[in-house]
Design a protein around this motif. Sequence first.
Motif, PDB file in Angstrom:
ATOM      1  N   TYR A 109       0.923  -1.100  -0.006  1.00 46.83           N
ATOM      2  CA  TYR A 109       0.009  -0.026   0.027  1.00 46.83           C
ATOM      3  C   TYR A 109       0.710   1.302   0.035  1.00 46.83           C
ATOM      4  O   TYR A 109       1.910   1.294   0.780  1.00 46.83           O
ATOM      5  N   ASP A 110       0.263   2.083  -0.695  1.00 53.68           N
ATOM      6  CA  ASP A 110       1.162   3.461  -0.740  1.00 53.68           C
ATOM      7  C   ASP A 110       0.816   4.150   0.716  1.00 53.68           C
ATOM      8  O   ASP A 110      -0.285   4.030   1.266  1.00 53.68           O
ATOM      9  N   VAL A 167     -12.383   6.919  -9.779  1.00 50.80           N
ATOM     10  CA  VAL A 167     -10.936   7.392  -9.793  1.00 50.80           C
ATOM     11  C   VAL A 167     -10.925   8.999 -10.287  1.00 50.80           C
ATOM     12  O   VAL A 167     -10.177   9.743  -9.954  1.00 50.80           O
ATOM     13  N   GLY A 168     -11.886   9.193 -11.234  1.00 48.68           N
ATOM     14  CA  GLY A 168     -11.723  10.637 -11.909  1.00 48.68           C
ATOM     15  C   GLY A 168     -10.964  11.011 -12.996  1.00 48.68           C
ATOM     16  O   GLY A 168     -10.379  10.041 -13.765  1.00 48.68           O
ATOM     17  N   HIS A 201       1.157   2.693 -10.062  1.00 48.96           N
ATOM     18  CA  HIS A 201       0.294   2.900  -8.891  1.00 48.96           C
ATOM     19  C   HIS A 201      -1.218   2.101  -9.259  1.00 48.96           C
ATOM     20  O   HIS A 201      -1.342   1.886 -10.831  1.00 48.96           O
ATOM     21  N   ILE A 202      -1.747   1.646  -8.374  1.00 50.57           N
ATOM     22  CA  ILE A 202      -3.050   0.745  -8.519  1.00 50.57           C
ATOM     23  C   ILE A 202      -4.147   1.838  -7.793  1.00 50.57           C
ATOM     24  O   ILE A 202      -4.108   1.894  -6.744  1.00 50.57           O
ATOM     25  N   PHE A 203      -5.046   2.291  -8.494  1.00 51.87           N
ATOM     26  CA  PHE A 203      -6.090   2.959  -7.679  1.00 51.87           C
ATOM     27  C   PHE A 203      -7.556   2.625  -7.982  1.00 51.87           C
ATOM     28  O   PHE A 203      -7.767   2.398  -9.153  1.00 51.87           O
ATOM     29  N   LYS A 214      -6.512   7.568  -2.965  1.00 50.44           N
ATOM     30  CA  LYS A 214      -7.870   6.918  -3.378  1.00 50.44           C
ATOM     31  C   LYS A 214      -8.153   6.040  -2.159  1.00 50.44           C
ATOM     32  O   LYS A 214      -7.139   5.468  -1.524  1.00 50.44           O
ATOM     33  N   LYS A 215      -9.380   5.486  -2.072  1.00 52.24           N
ATOM     34  CA  LYS A 215      -9.655   4.481  -1.127  1.00 52.24           C
ATOM     35  C   LYS A 215      -8.620   3.334  -1.131  1.00 52.24           C
ATOM     36  O   LYS A 215      -8.329   3.039   0.049  1.00 52.24           O
TER      37      LYS A 215
END
Length: 121
Positions: free
Chosen positions: A32-33, A116-117, A109-111, A38-39
Motif C-alpha cells: 500500500y502507498d 478515480v476521476g 500505482h493502482i487506484f 484513493k480508497k
Amino acid sequence: MSYDNNNIFAKILRNEIPCEKIYEDEYVLSFYDVNPQKKIHALVIPKGKYVNLDDFTSKATSDEIVGLIKGINIIAKKLNISSDIGKGYRTIANVSEHGGQEVPHLHFHIFGGEKVGKIVE
Ligand code: 5GP
C-alpha cells in the motif's frame, strides 16, 4: 540510466524499511502507498533494479515483463477491484521529470475502491 541503490523502494525490497505488503512473487512486490490518494492505493514494483518504464522496457527479460504485467492483474484480483470481480481501477506509471516520478525505482500505482476521476489534472 543509473540506478540508485538507496532509493526508498530498494530499501523496502531489501527489508530495510517496512511496508504493508499485499502480494509478492518471483517478479513483483506490491504494498500500500504510504500516502493514499484513493480508497485503495497500491503500488506494484518489479524486483529487478529498473529506474522507470523506459529502463525496464529496454533491459528487462521477457519473463520479468510478463511477470510485472500479470502481477498487476493478480493484485487487482486480490484487492477485489479487477474488472471480472469488481468495479475496475486505474493503473499508472509516472516516468521521470515530466511524468512526476519521485521514487526512481519503476512502480505502477493502482487506484480503486471508488471512482478515480480525470486521468490528468
Ligand atoms: P511517484 O510520484 O514516484 O510516481 O510515486 C511515489 C509514491 O511512493 C508516492 O505515491 C508516495 O506516497 C509513495 N511512497 C514514498 N515513500 C514511501 C514509503 O516509504 N512507503 C510507501 N509504502 N510508499 C511510499
